[in-house]
Design an enzyme around this catalytic site. Structure first.
Site, short mmCIF file in Angstrom:
data_model
loop_
_atom_site.label_atom_id
_atom_site.label_comp_id
_atom_site.label_asym_id
_atom_site.label_seq_id
_atom_site.Cartn_x
_atom_site.Cartn_y
_atom_site.Cartn_z
CE1 TYR A 119 16.93 -25.54 -1.73
CE2 TYR A 119 18.16 -27.60 -1.81
CZ TYR A 119 17.56 -26.59 -1.08
OH TYR A 119 17.60 -26.63 0.29
CD GLU A 207 17.33 -23.21 1.15
OE1 GLU A 207 16.89 -22.12 1.56
OE2 GLU A 207 16.68 -24.27 1.19
#
Ligand code: ADP
Ligand code: MG
Length: 399
Positions: A119, A207
């Site tokens: 992530y 993101e």
């Protein structure tokens, strides 16, 4: 302002980030060319909606199959059948709400052989007043869950705006992700690329979930979610063009034309208020008396009659609205202007639901007189408490 994954990936690619090649499908006739432009042997067909969790999402329509909003095809024919199944269907994910979102665009991209999923995001960190990277080895899953269950697995790397991103930030990122050797170098380069893209385009959030390591040792951005700071969009007319109005609430789009601060909510009482603080207090007191607001709406300090009329029209156009509460404190705003705006709007659109008006402040007597003499069926209120009780009672009386 949010954009689609395929638009975010095109943008990141321009800055030199490693992104798989792919092609967008904006209408059914684009499908063959888009699929042919990807060499395979794996084609990934991805629903383009402004919401995450697509992979685990479900379509409302049975014809779309049970396989989720991101599908791996082993042949061009299979990719084509996925496109046909998903196009125009409604996808429900954890982030869309139960109504789901219609898939009006698809993206077909080259499949990657995934070794690891990470992530990585960049955001504006309010505590440091600068950009920070947030990284975790727990990629591909819900980062909020990781933050709750394994907070030690979330690493935050703050960047001083005076220096910008430095090689040591990249090394810290590589270490946080457990990368060494050539992959550490790739992570360092990626941090510089993403930071540059973030600052140059005035993003508020970027993101990458997942950022992957491929089986042949390459870092790649497999998903990309980008939001831009709307206050800076005037500096980027080319980015403003990426806006997809079909992804936004129609009432919010209409409100933005009149520069009204409007947010659609789920309840039944429409609110027209001046000042964000008073608007929040109004939502609170409606809830205190047991009902839910249908919207947040701040008409602003110096609203014109035209603006008030537009606001009223937006509220009444919402079929969920079972009653309206107008709560105005006339400071800069004058109560008679509000009164005239409300009357003009009621005359233009009609009034199907109870309306409570509470006015206080500048020209309040004049405002009250205008409303009383209008002959319209308006319930006047003395103060905020009285107003909230009256509208809640009126709404309940109708149910
Ligand atoms: P969402 O976050 O909305 O579910 P993603 O783009 O992250 O959508 O895709 C979900 C999952 O599908 C990813 O975690 C990854 O495992 C897989 N995936 C997505 N794109 C590809 C690709 N190009 N090649 C292989 N797998 C992919
Ligand atoms: Mg994702």
């Amino acid at each position: 302002m949010n954009i689609h994954e395929y638009q975010a990936k095109a943008l990141l690619r321009r800055f030199g980030a490693p992104v798989p090649s792919g092609a967008a499908i904006l209408s059914a006739s684009d499908a063959d060319a888009a699929i042919a432009s990807v060499t395979g042997p794996v084609w990934v067909v991805k629903s383009q909606i402004h919401a995450g969790g697509r992979g685990k999402g479900k379509f409302v329509e049975a014809e779309a199959g049970e396989l989720g909003g991101v599908r791996l095809a082993r042949s061009a024919e299979e990719a084509k059948s996925f496109v046909q199944q998903m196009f125009g269907r409604t996808l429900v994910t954890k982030q869309t709400g139960p109504a789901g979102k219609q898939v009006n665009r698809l993206y077909v991209e080259e499949g990657s052989a995934i070794e690891k999923e990470f992530y990585l995001s960049a955001l504006v960190d309010r505590t440091t007043g600068g950009v920070a990277f947030v990284a975790s080895t727990e990629g591909g899953m819900d980062i909020e869950e990781v933050a709750a269950s394994h907070p030690e697995k979330i690493h935050t790397i703050a960047i001083d705006p005076a220096t910008g991103v430095m090689p040591h930030h990249g090394r810290t990122l590589a270490k946080a992700l457990g990368l060494t050797g050539d992959l550490a170098k790739q992570a360092e380069k990626l941090s510089a690329t993403l930071y540059e893209a973030f600052v140059a385009t005035d993003m508020s959030m970027l993101e990458i979930n997942p950022l992957i390591v491929t089986e042949d040792g390459q870092l790649r951005c497999l998903d990309a979610k980008v939001s831009f700071d709307s206050n800076a969009l005037y500096r980027h007319p080319e980015l403003a063009e990426l806006r997809d109005l079909t992804e936004e609430d129609e009432k919010e789009i209409e409100a933005s034309k009149y520069d009204l601060a409007y947010i659609a909510l789920d309840g039944t009482i429409g609110c027209m208020v001046n000042g964000a603080g008073l608007a929040m207090a109004t939502l609170d007191i409606i809830k205190l008396y047991g009902e839910e607001p249908a919207n947040f709406l701040d008409v602003g300090g110096g609203a014109s009659e035209e603006k008030v009329t537009a606001a009223f029209k937006i509220i009444t156009a919402d079929p969920q609205v079972k009653g309206i509460l107008v709560n105005i404190f006339g400071g800069i705003m004058k109560c008679d202007v509000i009164a005239n705006g409300v009357i003009a709007a009621v005359k233009a659109v009609g009034l199907q639901v109870p309306l409570v008006v509470r006015l206080e402040g500048t020209n309040v007597e004049e405002g009250k007189r205008i409303i009383a003499e209008s002959g319209l069926d308006v319930l006047p209120a003395d103060d905020l408490d009285d107003a909230a009780q009256k509208i809640v009672a009126a709404v309940r009386g109708r149910n």
